[in-house]
Design a protein around this motif. Sequence first.
Motif, PDB file in Angstrom:
ATOM      1  N   ALA A  16       0.834  -1.209   0.000  1.00  0.00           N
ATOM      2  CA  ALA A  16       0.000   0.000   0.000  1.00  0.00           C
ATOM      3  C   ALA A  16       0.870   1.261   0.000  1.00  0.00           C
ATOM      4  N   ALA A  19       2.092   1.758  -3.532  1.00  0.00           N
ATOM      5  CA  ALA A  19       1.001   2.244  -4.380  1.00  0.00           C
ATOM      6  C   ALA A  19       0.723   3.716  -4.128  1.00  0.00           C
ATOM      7  N   ALA A  20       0.722   4.104  -2.835  1.00  0.00           N
ATOM      8  CA  ALA A  20       0.447   5.504  -2.510  1.00  0.00           C
ATOM      9  C   ALA A  20       1.512   6.431  -3.079  1.00  0.00           C
ATOM     10  N   VAL A  24      -0.881   5.014  -7.699  1.00  0.00           N
ATOM     11  CA  VAL A  24      -1.673   4.007  -8.403  1.00  0.00           C
ATOM     12  C   VAL A  24      -2.433   3.197  -7.365  1.00  0.00           C
ATOM     13  N   SER A  25      -3.292   2.327  -7.816  1.00  0.00           N
ATOM     14  CA  SER A  25      -4.032   1.468  -6.899  1.00  0.00           C
ATOM     15  C   SER A  25      -3.132   0.332  -6.407  1.00  0.00           C
ATOM     16  N   PRO A  26      -3.428  -0.221  -5.230  1.00  0.00           N
ATOM     17  CA  PRO A  26      -2.665  -1.377  -4.759  1.00  0.00           C
ATOM     18  C   PRO A  26      -2.696  -2.539  -5.754  1.00  0.00           C
ATOM     19  N   ALA A  27      -3.816  -2.713  -6.463  1.00  0.00           N
ATOM     20  CA  ALA A  27      -3.905  -3.802  -7.438  1.00  0.00           C
ATOM     21  C   ALA A  27      -2.891  -3.606  -8.566  1.00  0.00           C
ATOM     22  N   THR A  28      -2.746  -2.360  -9.023  1.00  0.00           N
ATOM     23  CA  THR A  28      -1.781  -2.083 -10.091  1.00  0.00           C
ATOM     24  C   THR A  28      -0.360  -2.320  -9.596  1.00  0.00           C
ATOM     25  N   SER A  30       0.562  -4.316  -7.278  1.00  0.00           N
ATOM     26  CA  SER A  30       0.754  -5.757  -7.120  1.00  0.00           C
ATOM     27  C   SER A  30       1.053  -6.420  -8.456  1.00  0.00           C
ATOM     28  N   ARG A  31       0.334  -6.005  -9.508  1.00  0.00           N
ATOM     29  CA  ARG A  31       0.578  -6.610 -10.830  1.00  0.00           C
ATOM     30  C   ARG A  31       2.007  -6.368 -11.299  1.00  0.00           C
ATOM     31  N   HIS A  44       2.921   3.713 -15.696  1.00  0.00           N
ATOM     32  CA  HIS A  44       2.572   3.262 -14.358  1.00  0.00           C
ATOM     33  C   HIS A  44       3.593   2.245 -13.834  1.00  0.00           C
TER      34      HIS A  44
END
Length: 359
Positions: A16, A19-20, A24-28, A30-31, A44
């Motif tokens: 997190a 991502a912050a 970007v989002s945590p999902a992005t 993670s990918r 990104h």
Amino acid sequence: MRKPRSRATRGAPTLADVAARAGVSPATASRVLHQSTRRVGQQHRERVLRAARELDYRPDLSAQAIARGTAPVLALLVSSIDDPYFSAIAEGVARSAQRHGVIVTIALTGRDTARELTSLRTILGQRPRAVLVGGSRTVGSPHADALVAELRTLADSGGRAVFIGRPADGLPAVRPANLGGARALGAAVAGLGYRRAVVVTGSGRLETVRERTDGLGRGLAANGGRIIAVESDAFDRGGGYRATRRLLRSGGLGAADVLCAGNDFMAVGAMTALRDGGLRPGHDIAVTGFNDIETAADVTPRLTTVHFPLAEIGARAAALALAPGPLHGEDVLVPGLVRVRDSCPDRSAGRPHDPPPPG
């Protein structure tokens, strides 16, 4: 006003946090960081990677293993790494694994089948993505069925298992063509004028030893030669030395014109024993090895052997284990190439092949 807590105070950075910082989002995030098959835009992706570097983010492999069923780990089981044969294979495995974004763990089994099975079970508890089993399999091992069953369970549950050696139970393998390489070596040696070979090799329970001795005998026989004796010991330099010393003491080398070692490591030990016994390798008796480890061309005399691209074999096995898509029972045979060097001078046009008959 409260001072923000330092990273050391608040603990390791999380996904997190990355991502912050990257926006970007945590999902992005993670990918990008967990090598997802879903594509992320280059902009990104670069932001996430930069944020991870700035925060010194370290992925939690245990959490990944729980979430995804496997950890980004490739496990390699080999007999040893002080043997140049296995160290070259391990180098190729590591190189391929790096390209696939996984790390390599190595377990040393010492050609002990019980230890091999115990090591495999421990490794499987860490949920590796794939397992490579290197080293010669042992004929009649009481642990063989259990080992294959563990690997089959891994494969059936979505993991990957590949042998660097002979395949079993439909599991895939990448391996040197030992039988064909040894047959070519036997033919080449006989073609140089050598007819009576003594073989210094490892235990006859090792499948590699059986294949190489069988192939050598076939190659010699096709050109009028034969194996007159086989002396077994450990499949390493010390074993080559001890086996050759026994042959010297017993007179077992008296009728031989070439000593064929089961691998280059044994050949080096055998040449030392020959010198200690007053014989000159490559002059009083020819010597051959197998595998073409790096030092084979550096010893004196330079060693006649069968070249295999060992690092490439390791890399191909790792690539097969880590490739996407279904994995079937491939059996990839990598051919060898005979390299004739100073330890086997050409005597085909000189001295007779066999001693004259008595009387």
